[in-house]
Design a protein around this motif. Structure first.
Motif, mmCIF file in Angstrom:
data_model
loop_
_atom_site.group_PDB
_atom_site.id
_atom_site.type_symbol
_atom_site.label_atom_id
_atom_site.label_comp_id
_atom_site.label_asym_id
_atom_site.label_seq_id
_atom_site.Cartn_x
_atom_site.Cartn_y
_atom_site.Cartn_z
ATOM 1 N N GLY A 1 1.043 -1.216 0.007
ATOM 2 C CA GLY A 1 -0.040 0.147 0.034
ATOM 3 C C GLY A 1 0.833 1.322 0.195
ATOM 4 O O GLY A 1 0.442 2.197 -0.640
ATOM 5 N N LEU A 2 1.804 1.315 0.865
ATOM 6 C CA LEU A 2 2.861 2.381 0.944
ATOM 7 C C LEU A 2 3.350 2.589 -0.706
ATOM 8 O O LEU A 2 3.535 3.881 -1.002
ATOM 9 C CB LEU A 2 3.966 2.161 1.829
ATOM 10 N N ARG A 3 3.743 1.525 -1.286
ATOM 11 C CA ARG A 3 4.585 1.772 -2.633
ATOM 12 C C ARG A 3 3.321 2.344 -3.629
ATOM 13 O O ARG A 3 3.414 3.113 -4.617
ATOM 14 C CB ARG A 3 5.170 0.401 -2.895
ATOM 15 N N ILE A 4 2.213 1.857 -3.500
ATOM 16 C CA ILE A 4 1.175 2.493 -4.349
ATOM 17 C C ILE A 4 1.141 3.856 -4.230
ATOM 18 O O ILE A 4 0.989 4.661 -5.013
ATOM 19 C CB ILE A 4 -0.187 1.587 -4.336
ATOM 20 N N ALA A 5 1.134 4.100 -2.958
ATOM 21 C CA ALA A 5 0.723 5.616 -2.498
ATOM 22 C C ALA A 5 2.076 6.617 -3.062
ATOM 23 O O ALA A 5 1.785 7.720 -3.275
ATOM 24 C CB ALA A 5 0.763 5.683 -1.171
ATOM 25 N N GLU A 6 3.296 5.866 -2.809
ATOM 26 C CA GLU A 6 4.351 6.664 -3.215
ATOM 27 C C GLU A 6 4.278 6.882 -4.797
ATOM 28 O O GLU A 6 4.612 8.114 -5.341
ATOM 29 C CB GLU A 6 5.355 5.630 -2.864
ATOM 30 N N ILE A 7 3.807 5.879 -5.754
ATOM 31 C CA ILE A 7 3.553 6.145 -7.261
ATOM 32 C C ILE A 7 2.759 7.280 -7.316
ATOM 33 O O ILE A 7 2.770 8.226 -8.107
ATOM 34 C CB ILE A 7 3.189 4.776 -7.518
ATOM 35 N N VAL A 8 1.554 7.289 -6.645
ATOM 36 C CA VAL A 8 0.468 8.180 -6.866
ATOM 37 C C VAL A 8 1.053 9.560 -6.453
ATOM 38 O O VAL A 8 0.836 10.353 -7.191
ATOM 39 C CB VAL A 8 -0.807 7.746 -6.056
ATOM 40 N N SER A 9 1.554 9.603 -5.294
ATOM 41 C CA SER A 9 2.236 10.967 -4.949
ATOM 42 C C SER A 9 3.264 11.619 -5.743
ATOM 43 O O SER A 9 3.416 12.646 -5.906
ATOM 44 C CB SER A 9 2.842 10.769 -3.607
ATOM 45 N N LYS A 10 3.949 10.710 -6.924
ATOM 46 C CA LYS A 10 4.974 11.307 -7.621
ATOM 47 C C LYS A 10 4.377 11.159 -9.061
ATOM 48 O O LYS A 10 4.979 12.121 -9.794
ATOM 49 C CB LYS A 10 6.214 10.120 -7.528
ATOM 50 N N LYS A 11 3.567 10.539 -9.531
ATOM 51 C CA LYS A 11 2.945 10.339 -10.956
ATOM 52 C C LYS A 11 1.686 10.815 -11.174
ATOM 53 O O LYS A 11 1.193 10.556 -12.357
ATOM 54 C CB LYS A 11 3.380 8.925 -11.554
ATOM 55 N N GLY A 12 0.601 11.065 -10.165
ATOM 56 C CA GLY A 12 -0.575 11.470 -10.476
ATOM 57 C C GLY A 12 -1.675 10.718 -10.144
ATOM 58 O O GLY A 12 -1.356 9.372 -9.526
#
Length: 463
Positions: A349-360
């Motif tokens: 979950g944290l890594r999906i959140a990281e992607i969203v925070s950086k890529k939209g």
């Protein structure tokens, strides 16, 4: 699914021991599993023991502990924790093994036992067979009064796990996240970690309760309707859902849509490949039932997909063998080899959140991944018929289709065509079915493949 322990003398199923309390999973069973594991470890070593919030867990923990102690094992109790904390603790504490008492996504009346290796990976089927042989033979080590094992309470391991998670991800501050922990083992740690990572967190079903009053712990679309509505109503960026022991994760986009299993796995696989410091030979492991978008996602970053049997332990073994950077099943069970070899829904979950925070927005990221017609079919048959039909399935399929470019028989039979279309014919490991899973770039070809496979199976069942 639960396995009928007493009826067929099979202790371990596809994900450890699992069954209904009182009828299948009992204190006697737990006691003897503890003895069997300690005997397997030659009557010494330290075993980490954790459990999820189910009402029967402390009862089973006491029984397992008694068995371990009687056969000379030392017990490191870490209390109520998510499954990934057990795998992490075994490796971090240099313990001999770990036990997690959980039935994962099954309802409250079920429970189970899963055993973990020193590297945080689940026991392999061969290791489980050895435990099973000791269990049924009852050839347990029995310690003298002065050699009985000891109990130690390890309170700091959760804090260390949280700190290491935070050092693993980089989430831009301000992301708004709704977390649905199913009242399970992730109810404390998951919201806390997301807050500490800089997210604004709204919690749902995050009161610890072994009855799972808010929803069934299986994180699928039917059970996540409330989460989907709340994500959209609160204008949140993402929703994260866990199962009962938080070794799995499912994500909801900002529009309240549940993420496609294959697409989420493809998204994170591609991201991990992009982050990798490898210039070549980038590999990601998944199972034979994962979709075409996995191959396309890795090809775009010069990586390759390695497919293995269904089951997280098979993925873990292949990650180690292939030196892969990441691996996972489309079910949301993902293994982060740079952190621990135990499936970890919180880190996922944290890594999906990281992607969203950086890529939209997650919706756009998932929509950019192609989706092709996918069909799942199952055909009823007996256990004996499953074996008979599958014996010659490879030849039957290859002689019935043209333009095949690959045949994979590691788990059932999967054939791939030159246009990327594929079909997997696989006997169910838990039910009396043969399953057909397929994907094609056109619905016409998908229907043609399905109809031909059904015809082949039915002819060989004499239906």
């Amino acid at each position: 699914m639960p396995n009928k322990i007493e009826n067929n003398k099979k202790l371990f199923g596809t994900s450890g021991i699992r069954g209904e309390i009182k009828d299948e999973v009992t204190c006697d069973l737990a006691l003897n599993v503890g003895k069997a594991l300690a005997t397997y470890l030659n009557g010494h070593g330290e075993v980490v023991v954790g459990y999820d919030p189910r009402t029967s867990n402390q009862m089973l923990e006491n029984a397992i502990t008694a068995g371990l102690l009687e056969s000379g094992g030392n017990v490191l109790k870490i209390g109520m924790v998510p499954t990934p904390v057990v795998g992490y603790a075994v490796e971090k504490l240099n313990a001999s093994a770990g036990i997690m008492i959980t039935a994962s996504h099954n309802p409250s009346q079920y429970n189970g036992i899963k055993i973990w290796n020193q590297n945080g990976m689940a026991y392999t089927s061969s290791q489980e067979n050895e435990i099973e042989n000791i269990y049924y033979s009852k050839k347990f080590i029995k310690s003298d009064w002065n050699d009985i094992g000891t109990i130690h309470y390890i309170d700091e391991i959760k804090k260390e796990y949280i700190n290491d998670l935070l050092n693993t991800v980089e989430i831009k501050p301000g992301l708004k996240v709704v977390i649905d922990s199913a009242s399970g083992a992730g109810s404390e740690i998951s919201p806390l970690v997301f807050r500490m990572a800089g997210c604004e967190v709204i919690t749902l079903n995050s009161q610890i309760d072994g009855f799972f009053p808010g929803r069934n712990p299986e994180p699928n679309e039917a059970n996540l309707q409330d989460l989907m509505k709340i994500v959209k109503a609160t204008n949140s960026d993402i929703g994260i859902a866990h199962d009962g022991d938080a070794d799995r994760m499912m994500a909801i986009d900002e529009n309240g849509r549940i993420g496609d299993f294959d697409k989420l796995l493809a998204l994170l696989s591609q991201y991990m490949a992009e982050k990798s410091n490898k210039n070549n030979d980038i590999k990601v492991v998944t199972t034979v039932d994962a979709g075409l978008c996995m191959d396309e996602a890795l090809t775009s970053v010069n990586g390759t997909i390695v497919r293995t049997k269904v089951g997280d332990v098979n993925v873990a073994e292949s990650i180690i063998e292939e030196k892969a950077i990441f691996g996972g099943e489309p079910s949301g069970t993902w293994l982060h080899s740079d952190f621990c070899m135990c499936p970890d829904g919180i880190l996922s979950g944290l890594r999906i959140a990281e992607i969203v925070s950086k890529k939209g927005p997650l919706s756009k990221l998932l929509d950019d991944i192609p989706k092709y017609p996918n069909i799942r079919e199952k055909i009823s048959c007996s256990k004996e018929e499953k074996i008979t039909v599958m014996e010659n399935m490879g030849n039957l399929l290859t002689s019935s289709f043209e333009d095949i470019v690959d045949i994979n028989t590691i788990d059932g039979v999967r054939i791939t065509w030159d246009d990327g279309s594929w079909v997997l014919v696989r006997p169910s490991g838990t039910e009396d079915y043969i399953r057909i899973t397929l994907e094609s770039k056109t619905i016409e070809k998908a229907n043609f493949i399905r109809d031909r496979c059904v015809e082949i199976i039915n002819i060989n069942l004499d239906k």
